[in-house]
Design an enzyme around this catalytic site. Structure first.
Site, PDB file in Angstrom:
ATOM      1  N   ASP A  25       0.853  -1.190   0.000  1.00  0.00           N
ATOM      2  CA  ASP A  25       0.000   0.000   0.000  1.00  0.00           C
ATOM      3  C   ASP A  25       0.889   1.240   0.000  1.00  0.00           C
ATOM      4  O   ASP A  25       1.907   1.306   0.683  1.00  0.00           O
ATOM      5  CB  ASP A  25      -0.911  -0.003   1.238  1.00  0.00           C
ATOM      6  CG  ASP A  25      -2.065   0.977   1.099  1.00  0.00           C
ATOM      7  OD1 ASP A  25      -3.227   0.519   0.986  1.00  0.00           O
ATOM      8  OD2 ASP A  25      -1.813   2.207   1.096  1.00  0.00           O
ATOM      9  N   ILE A  26       0.470   2.239  -0.763  1.00  0.00           N
ATOM     10  CA  ILE A  26       1.253   3.468  -0.908  1.00  0.00           C
ATOM     11  C   ILE A  26       1.224   4.311   0.382  1.00  0.00           C
ATOM     12  O   ILE A  26       2.094   5.154   0.596  1.00  0.00           O
ATOM     13  CB  ILE A  26       0.714   4.269  -2.128  1.00  0.00           C
ATOM     14  CG1 ILE A  26       1.800   5.142  -2.738  1.00  0.00           C
ATOM     15  CG2 ILE A  26      -0.530   5.052  -1.787  1.00  0.00           C
ATOM     16  CD1 ILE A  26       1.421   5.692  -4.109  1.00  0.00           C
ATOM     17  N   GLY A  31     -15.551   2.937   3.693  1.00  0.00           N
ATOM     18  CA  GLY A  31     -14.285   3.632   3.472  1.00  0.00           C
ATOM     19  C   GLY A  31     -13.582   3.226   2.186  1.00  0.00           C
ATOM     20  O   GLY A  31     -12.378   3.396   2.046  1.00  0.00           O
ATOM     21  N   HIS A  66     -10.145  -5.183  -3.181  1.00  0.00           N
ATOM     22  CA  HIS A  66      -8.789  -5.425  -2.674  1.00  0.00           C
ATOM     23  C   HIS A  66      -8.898  -5.845  -1.217  1.00  0.00           C
ATOM     24  O   HIS A  66      -9.686  -5.296  -0.455  1.00  0.00           O
ATOM     25  CB  HIS A  66      -7.914  -4.174  -2.810  1.00  0.00           C
ATOM     26  CG  HIS A  66      -8.569  -2.911  -2.371  1.00  0.00           C
ATOM     27  ND1 HIS A  66      -9.467  -2.218  -3.166  1.00  0.00           N
ATOM     28  CD2 HIS A  66      -8.498  -2.210  -1.213  1.00  0.00           C
ATOM     29  CE1 HIS A  66      -9.899  -1.163  -2.526  1.00  0.00           C
ATOM     30  NE2 HIS A  66      -9.331  -1.119  -1.325  1.00  0.00           N
ATOM     31  N   LEU A  67      -8.074  -6.816  -0.861  1.00  0.00           N
ATOM     32  CA  LEU A  67      -8.017  -7.277   0.520  1.00  0.00           C
ATOM     33  C   LEU A  67      -6.790  -6.647   1.168  1.00  0.00           C
ATOM     34  O   LEU A  67      -5.660  -6.873   0.733  1.00  0.00           O
ATOM     35  CB  LEU A  67      -7.914  -8.811   0.547  1.00  0.00           C
ATOM     36  CG  LEU A  67      -7.883  -9.470   1.917  1.00  0.00           C
ATOM     37  CD1 LEU A  67      -9.128  -9.128   2.733  1.00  0.00           C
ATOM     38  CD2 LEU A  67      -7.765 -10.985   1.768  1.00  0.00           C
TER      39      LEU A  67
HETATM   40  P1  AMP Z   1      -9.729   1.497   0.280  1.00  0.00           P
HETATM   41  O1  AMP Z   1      -9.810   2.810   1.013  1.00  0.00           O
HETATM   42  O2  AMP Z   1     -10.143   0.313   1.080  1.00  0.00           O
HETATM   43  O3  AMP Z   1     -10.423   1.573  -1.067  1.00  0.00           O
HETATM   44  O4  AMP Z   1      -8.178   1.244   0.021  1.00  0.00           O
HETATM   45  C1  AMP Z   1      -7.489   1.798  -1.052  1.00  0.00           C
HETATM   46  C2  AMP Z   1      -6.044   1.699  -0.683  1.00  0.00           C
HETATM   47  O5  AMP Z   1      -5.268   1.863  -1.851  1.00  0.00           O
HETATM   48  C3  AMP Z   1      -5.582   2.773   0.306  1.00  0.00           C
HETATM   49  O6  AMP Z   1      -5.052   2.152   1.478  1.00  0.00           O
HETATM   50  C4  AMP Z   1      -4.523   3.542  -0.476  1.00  0.00           C
HETATM   51  O7  AMP Z   1      -3.440   3.972   0.327  1.00  0.00           O
HETATM   52  C5  AMP Z   1      -4.099   2.533  -1.519  1.00  0.00           C
HETATM   53  N1  AMP Z   1      -3.557   3.073  -2.750  1.00  0.00           N
HETATM   54  C6  AMP Z   1      -4.069   4.070  -3.497  1.00  0.00           C
HETATM   55  N2  AMP Z   1      -3.325   4.264  -4.604  1.00  0.00           N
HETATM   56  C7  AMP Z   1      -2.313   3.360  -4.547  1.00  0.00           C
HETATM   57  C8  AMP Z   1      -1.211   3.054  -5.400  1.00  0.00           C
HETATM   58  N3  AMP Z   1      -0.989   3.716  -6.547  1.00  0.00           N
HETATM   59  N4  AMP Z   1      -0.366   2.072  -5.027  1.00  0.00           N
HETATM   60  C9  AMP Z   1      -0.576   1.396  -3.867  1.00  0.00           C
HETATM   61  N5  AMP Z   1      -1.602   1.621  -3.035  1.00  0.00           N
HETATM   62  C10 AMP Z   1      -2.466   2.591  -3.374  1.00  0.00           C
END
Ligand code: AMP
Ligand code: ZN
Length: 121
Positions: free
Chosen positions: A29-30, A92, A99-100
């Site tokens: 995760d970023i 959220g 995604h898990l």
């Molecule tokens: P959610 O809020 O459950 O939809 O989780 C989305 C997740 O994706 C968040 O924890 C973000 O930090 C992560 N995220 C968003 N863009 C990226 C990216 N380019 N690479 C990796 N993680 C990402």
């Protein structure tokens, strides 16, 4: 389709990929919320948990199994970890490709919604 995670699946934008097979990929995760915070996603685009068809059941089961395998590989399967699917606005969800979340490497609090309950409605 303009989907961030489909772009990661298709190597159109970079990610730190830590696991991949023919059905899923996992990457860091970023914006990590734990020492390990990975996202396990299907290669197939599925927008939300509400959109999981009967034919996707084994794919989603595989996502969960991969979370356990990564936890074991990283050495926190015994100490424990958390897995989370967020769905839609109240859950959220911000990226609409399922995604898990796999969070590990530190103890985590429960319940996760305590702060929300303090907010007057
Ligand atoms: P959610 O809020 O459950 O939809 O989780 C989305 C997740 O994706 C968040 O924890 C973000 O930090 C992560 N995220 C968003 N863009 C990226 C990216 N380019 N690479 C990796 N993680 C990402
Ligand atoms: Zn997608």
């Amino acid at each position: 389709m303009d989907c961030l995670f489909c772009k990661i699946v298709n190597n159109e934008i970079p990610a730190e990929i830590i696991y991949e097979d023919d059905q899923v990929i996992a990457f860091n995760d970023i914006n990590p919320q734990a020492p390990t915070h990975a996202l396990i996603i299907p290669r197939k685009h599925i927008a939300t948990l509400n959109d999981i068809a009967d034919e996707d059941a084994s794919l989603v089961g595989h996502m969960v199994q991969v979370a356990g395998k990564i936890a074991k590989q990283l050495g926190f399967d015994s100490t424990g970890y958390r897995t989370v699917f967020n769905c839609n606005e109240h859950g959220g969800q911000t990226v609409y490709h399922i995604h898990l979340h796999l969070l590990g490497g530190k103890p985590m609090g429960w319940p996760p919604y305590q702060e929300t309950l303090k907010t007057p409605v």
